[in-house]
Design a protein around this motif. Structure first.
Motif, PDB file in Angstrom:
ATOM      1  N   VAL A  21       0.857  -1.183   0.000  1.00  0.00           N
ATOM      2  CA  VAL A  21       0.000   0.000   0.000  1.00  0.00           C
ATOM      3  C   VAL A  21       0.894   1.234   0.000  1.00  0.00           C
ATOM      4  CG1 VAL A  21      -1.760   1.313   1.242  1.00  0.00           C
ATOM      5  CG2 VAL A  21      -1.830  -1.191   1.262  1.00  0.00           C
ATOM      6  N   ILE A  22       0.588   2.193  -0.874  1.00  0.00           N
ATOM      7  CA  ILE A  22       1.247   3.497  -0.841  1.00  0.00           C
ATOM      8  C   ILE A  22       0.310   4.469  -0.124  1.00  0.00           C
ATOM      9  CG2 ILE A  22       2.284   5.372  -2.165  1.00  0.00           C
ATOM     10  CD1 ILE A  22       2.540   3.425  -4.516  1.00  0.00           C
ATOM     11  N   ALA A  23       0.772   5.065   0.957  1.00  0.00           N
ATOM     12  CA  ALA A  23      -0.002   6.077   1.678  1.00  0.00           C
ATOM     13  C   ALA A  23       0.576   7.441   1.347  1.00  0.00           C
ATOM     14  CB  ALA A  23       0.051   5.811   3.184  1.00  0.00           C
ATOM     15  N   THR A  24      -0.253   8.325   0.800  1.00  0.00           N
ATOM     16  CA  THR A  24       0.200   9.645   0.367  1.00  0.00           C
ATOM     17  C   THR A  24      -0.641  10.727   1.025  1.00  0.00           C
ATOM     18  OG1 THR A  24       0.767   8.736  -1.811  1.00  0.00           O
ATOM     19  CG2 THR A  24       0.642  11.129  -1.624  1.00  0.00           C
ATOM     20  N   VAL A  25       0.013  11.712   1.644  1.00  0.00           N
ATOM     21  CA  VAL A  25      -0.700  12.868   2.183  1.00  0.00           C
ATOM     22  C   VAL A  25      -1.176  13.709   1.004  1.00  0.00           C
ATOM     23  CG1 VAL A  25      -0.556  14.953   3.593  1.00  0.00           C
ATOM     24  CG2 VAL A  25       0.650  12.873   4.309  1.00  0.00           C
ATOM     25  N   MET A  26      -2.513  13.848   0.869  1.00  0.00           N
ATOM     26  CA  MET A  26      -3.090  14.588  -0.249  1.00  0.00           C
ATOM     27  C   MET A  26      -3.385  16.041   0.110  1.00  0.00           C
ATOM     28  SD  MET A  26      -3.154  12.270  -2.553  1.00  0.00           S
ATOM     29  CE  MET A  26      -4.213  12.980  -3.816  1.00  0.00           C
ATOM     30  N   GLY A  27      -3.753  16.294   1.364  1.00  0.00           N
ATOM     31  CA  GLY A  27      -4.076  17.654   1.798  1.00  0.00           C
ATOM     32  C   GLY A  27      -3.971  17.750   3.305  1.00  0.00           C
ATOM     33  N   SER A  28      -3.848  18.973   3.799  1.00  0.00           N
ATOM     34  CA  SER A  28      -3.695  19.147   5.246  1.00  0.00           C
ATOM     35  C   SER A  28      -4.352  20.436   5.696  1.00  0.00           C
ATOM     36  CB  SER A  28      -2.209  19.156   5.618  1.00  0.00           C
ATOM     37  OG  SER A  28      -1.553  20.259   5.009  1.00  0.00           O
ATOM     38  N   ALA A  29      -4.679  20.480   6.979  1.00  0.00           N
ATOM     39  CA  ALA A  29      -5.216  21.687   7.599  1.00  0.00           C
ATOM     40  C   ALA A  29      -4.623  21.793   8.990  1.00  0.00           C
ATOM     41  CB  ALA A  29      -6.741  21.625   7.666  1.00  0.00           C
ATOM     42  N   GLY A  30      -4.214  22.983   9.370  1.00  0.00           N
ATOM     43  CA  GLY A  30      -3.648  23.170  10.693  1.00  0.00           C
ATOM     44  C   GLY A  30      -2.241  22.611  10.796  1.00  0.00           C
ATOM     45  N   SER A  31      -1.859  22.281  12.010  1.00  0.00           N
ATOM     46  CA  SER A  31      -0.518  21.766  12.271  1.00  0.00           C
ATOM     47  C   SER A  31      -0.482  20.261  12.020  1.00  0.00           C
ATOM     48  CB  SER A  31      -0.138  22.056  13.719  1.00  0.00           C
ATOM     49  OG  SER A  31       1.145  21.530  14.019  1.00  0.00           O
ATOM     50  N   VAL A  32       0.396  19.840  11.111  1.00  0.00           N
ATOM     51  CA  VAL A  32       0.489  18.422  10.731  1.00  0.00           C
ATOM     52  C   VAL A  32       1.958  18.016  10.664  1.00  0.00           C
ATOM     53  CG1 VAL A  32      -1.679  18.422   9.449  1.00  0.00           C
ATOM     54  CG2 VAL A  32       0.449  18.981   8.260  1.00  0.00           C
ATOM     55  N   PRO A  33       2.265  16.710  10.850  1.00  0.00           N
ATOM     56  CA  PRO A  33       3.661  16.270  10.868  1.00  0.00           C
ATOM     57  C   PRO A  33       4.344  16.278   9.504  1.00  0.00           C
ATOM     58  CG  PRO A  33       2.196  14.406  11.174  1.00  0.00           C
ATOM     59  CD  PRO A  33       1.345  15.628  11.249  1.00  0.00           C
ATOM     60  N   LEU A  77      -6.591  -0.848  -5.825  1.00  0.00           N
ATOM     61  CA  LEU A  77      -7.687  -0.163  -5.147  1.00  0.00           C
ATOM     62  C   LEU A  77      -7.207   1.188  -4.625  1.00  0.00           C
ATOM     63  CD1 LEU A  77      -8.732  -3.190  -2.918  1.00  0.00           C
ATOM     64  CD2 LEU A  77      -9.893  -2.508  -5.012  1.00  0.00           C
ATOM     65  N   GLN A  78      -8.132   2.143  -4.522  1.00  0.00           N
ATOM     66  CA  GLN A  78      -7.809   3.433  -3.918  1.00  0.00           C
ATOM     67  C   GLN A  78      -8.839   3.744  -2.834  1.00  0.00           C
ATOM     68  OE1 GLN A  78      -8.477   3.526  -7.462  1.00  0.00           O
ATOM     69  NE2 GLN A  78      -6.360   3.061  -7.972  1.00  0.00           N
ATOM     70  N   LYS A  79      -8.362   4.340  -1.744  1.00  0.00           N
ATOM     71  CA  LYS A  79      -9.255   4.718  -0.643  1.00  0.00           C
ATOM     72  C   LYS A  79      -8.717   5.982   0.005  1.00  0.00           C
ATOM     73  CE  LYS A  79     -11.269   2.866   3.643  1.00  0.00           C
ATOM     74  NZ  LYS A  79     -12.666   3.161   3.241  1.00  0.00           N
ATOM     75  N   LEU A  80      -9.593   6.968   0.193  1.00  0.00           N
ATOM     76  CA  LEU A  80      -9.202   8.213   0.837  1.00  0.00           C
ATOM     77  C   LEU A  80      -9.624   8.200   2.296  1.00  0.00           C
ATOM     78  CD1 LEU A  80     -10.029  10.738  -1.975  1.00  0.00           C
ATOM     79  CD2 LEU A  80      -7.854  10.642  -0.776  1.00  0.00           C
ATOM     80  N   GLU A  81      -8.717   8.611   3.174  1.00  0.00           N
ATOM     81  CA  GLU A  81      -8.986   8.659   4.599  1.00  0.00           C
ATOM     82  C   GLU A  81      -8.750  10.077   5.107  1.00  0.00           C
ATOM     83  OE1 GLU A  81     -10.096   6.383   6.608  1.00  0.00           O
ATOM     84  OE2 GLU A  81      -9.907   4.533   5.429  1.00  0.00           O
ATOM     85  N   MET A 100      -4.364   9.376   0.823  1.00  0.00           N
ATOM     86  CA  MET A 100      -4.766   8.416  -0.195  1.00  0.00           C
ATOM     87  C   MET A 100      -4.038   7.099   0.066  1.00  0.00           C
ATOM     88  SD  MET A 100      -6.244   7.524  -3.134  1.00  0.00           S
ATOM     89  CE  MET A 100      -6.569   8.896  -4.252  1.00  0.00           C
ATOM     90  N   LEU A 101      -4.807   6.010   0.193  1.00  0.00           N
ATOM     91  CA  LEU A 101      -4.239   4.678   0.304  1.00  0.00           C
ATOM     92  C   LEU A 101      -4.414   3.984  -1.042  1.00  0.00           C
ATOM     93  CD1 LEU A 101      -5.589   3.571   3.809  1.00  0.00           C
ATOM     94  CD2 LEU A 101      -3.342   4.532   3.257  1.00  0.00           C
ATOM     95  N   GLU A 102      -3.303   3.722  -1.708  1.00  0.00           N
ATOM     96  CA  GLU A 102      -3.331   3.009  -2.983  1.00  0.00           C
ATOM     97  C   GLU A 102      -2.862   1.573  -2.720  1.00  0.00           C
ATOM     98  OE1 GLU A 102      -2.013   5.704  -6.494  1.00  0.00           O
ATOM     99  OE2 GLU A 102      -0.903   6.386  -4.722  1.00  0.00           O
ATOM    100  N   VAL A 103      -3.757   0.633  -2.968  1.00  0.00           N
ATOM    101  CA  VAL A 103      -3.520  -0.769  -2.613  1.00  0.00           C
ATOM    102  C   VAL A 103      -3.188  -1.552  -3.878  1.00  0.00           C
ATOM    103  CG1 VAL A 103      -4.436  -2.770  -1.397  1.00  0.00           C
ATOM    104  CG2 VAL A 103      -5.254  -0.470  -0.807  1.00  0.00           C
ATOM    105  N   PHE A 104      -2.031  -2.181  -3.883  1.00  0.00           N
ATOM    106  CA  PHE A 104      -1.589  -2.980  -5.027  1.00  0.00           C
ATOM    107  C   PHE A 104      -1.530  -4.442  -4.588  1.00  0.00           C
ATOM    108  CE2 PHE A 104      -0.200   1.296  -5.721  1.00  0.00           C
ATOM    109  CZ  PHE A 104      -0.307   1.499  -7.085  1.00  0.00           C
ATOM    110  N   ILE A 105      -2.549  -5.197  -4.977  1.00  0.00           N
ATOM    111  CA  ILE A 105      -2.630  -6.605  -4.603  1.00  0.00           C
ATOM    112  C   ILE A 105      -1.972  -7.448  -5.678  1.00  0.00           C
ATOM    113  CG2 ILE A 105      -4.152  -8.530  -4.015  1.00  0.00           C
ATOM    114  CD1 ILE A 105      -4.218  -6.308  -1.966  1.00  0.00           C
TER     115      ILE A 105
END
Length: 302
Positions: A21-33, A77-81, A100-105
């Motif tokens: 799974v590739i986890a990618t930060v797509m957007g942010s608000a406020g203070s984030v790591p 598969l793709q899933k946004l959290e 974005m969680l991109e799942v490569f099975i």
């Protein structure tokens, strides 16, 4: 332990035919790591790179592994959290991120190649560049190349009697029989027929060899229906030639044709949709709606 960047991890997983799974930060608000564009890679047993650690990363790894465990057929598969980073989540940042969680099975069913002669060696040059797990079996140690000459997705297995491994192979395995010994080919085919859960069983051979094997199996009580589960001679007839690499290309083309067709069929079966894939814009827009910067989770809920 060496720190492995996300792009290096993807290359490793692809070479090994391992789901990830590739986890990618797509957007942010406020203070984030981490800022948008930051990535990490997660497998069933490991994780690479980082999205900042802490509860955010812990929750994402857990979600990613749930997705890996829930899907077994080859697909993407793709899933946004949307992840709030307030005290409730064990973070003090106070912001939120969309990931974005991109799942490569990848296929968990290995291609099992019996024999390490000229055709098998040529075949490994092709299979070693594909995202498939390959098990290469022979009873002659000198026929295998050095370990550092093998692609990461190929595992060699030296066995005095290669037939013994048939009973241990997972259901759905694809068997390619290319040994130097006709009797061994026959014994492998017979053992494969005893099981009825292999996705594919192919054997190299001429029309005469095929006819003789058919006759011998019939005399041992196997039916024509059972024999029809075998592909002999293996390879696409449209790909001509008798040189080792030509035969290897023919076999690879047949495997790829089956594999890619299976991915399409699995997608349609699982989703009921033949043409539409991935996320639609409505889902993306809704998932990327973030909390305004500066608002707390409590304020937003009120």
């Amino acid at each position: 332990m060496k720190f492995v960047r996300w792009f290096e991890a993807i290359s490793r997983c692809e070479q090994k035919g391992e789901s990830y799974v590739i986890a990618t930060v797509m957007g942010s608000a406020g203070s984030v790591p981490r800022d948008p564009g930051a990535k990490m890679v997660i497998t069933a047993d490991d994780q690479f790179d980082t999205l900042g650690g802490g509860q955010l990363e812990f929750q994402l790894v857990h979600k990613a592994r749930e997705l890996l465990a829930a899907h077994k057929t080859p697909q993407i598969l793709q899933k946004l959290e949307n992840m709030p980073l307030a005290a409730k989540a064990g973070q003090c940042c106070g912001g939120s991120v969309s990931v974005m969680l991109e799942v490569f099975i990848k296929s968990a069913r290995p291609v099992v190649v019996f024999g390490a002669g000229h055709v098998a060696k040529a075949l490994m040059q092709i299979l070693g560049a594909l995202p498939r797990q390959v098990l290469w079996v022979d009873n002659r140690a000198e026929q295998f190349p050095a370990e550092d000459e093998l692609a990461a997705n190929i595992q060699c297995r030296l066995l005095d009697n290669p037939v013994d491994i048939i009973a241990q192979l997972p259901a759905g395995s694809e068997l390619i029989i290319l040994t130097h010994n006709h009797q061994l080919d026959y014994d492998l085919l017979k053992a494969a027929l005893v099981r009825d859960d292999f996705a594919f069983v192919g054997c190299i051979g001429s029309a005469t060899k095929t006819e003789r094997f058919h006759m011998r199996l019939s005399h041992e009580g196997f039916t024509d229906t059972e024999f029809s589960r075998l592909t002999m001679p293996v390879g696409l007839a449209e790909v001509g030639g008798k040189l080792p690499m030509e035969v290897a290309v023919s076999i690879s083309a047949q495997l790829l044709s089956r594999f890619n067709s299976g991915m399409s069929d699995d997608y349609e079966h699982n989703t009921g949709v033949a043409r539409r894939k991935g996320l639609n814009w409505k889902d993306i827009k809704q998932s990327l709606t973030l909390q305004p910067a500066g608002k707390t989770e409590q304020q937003t809920s009120e």
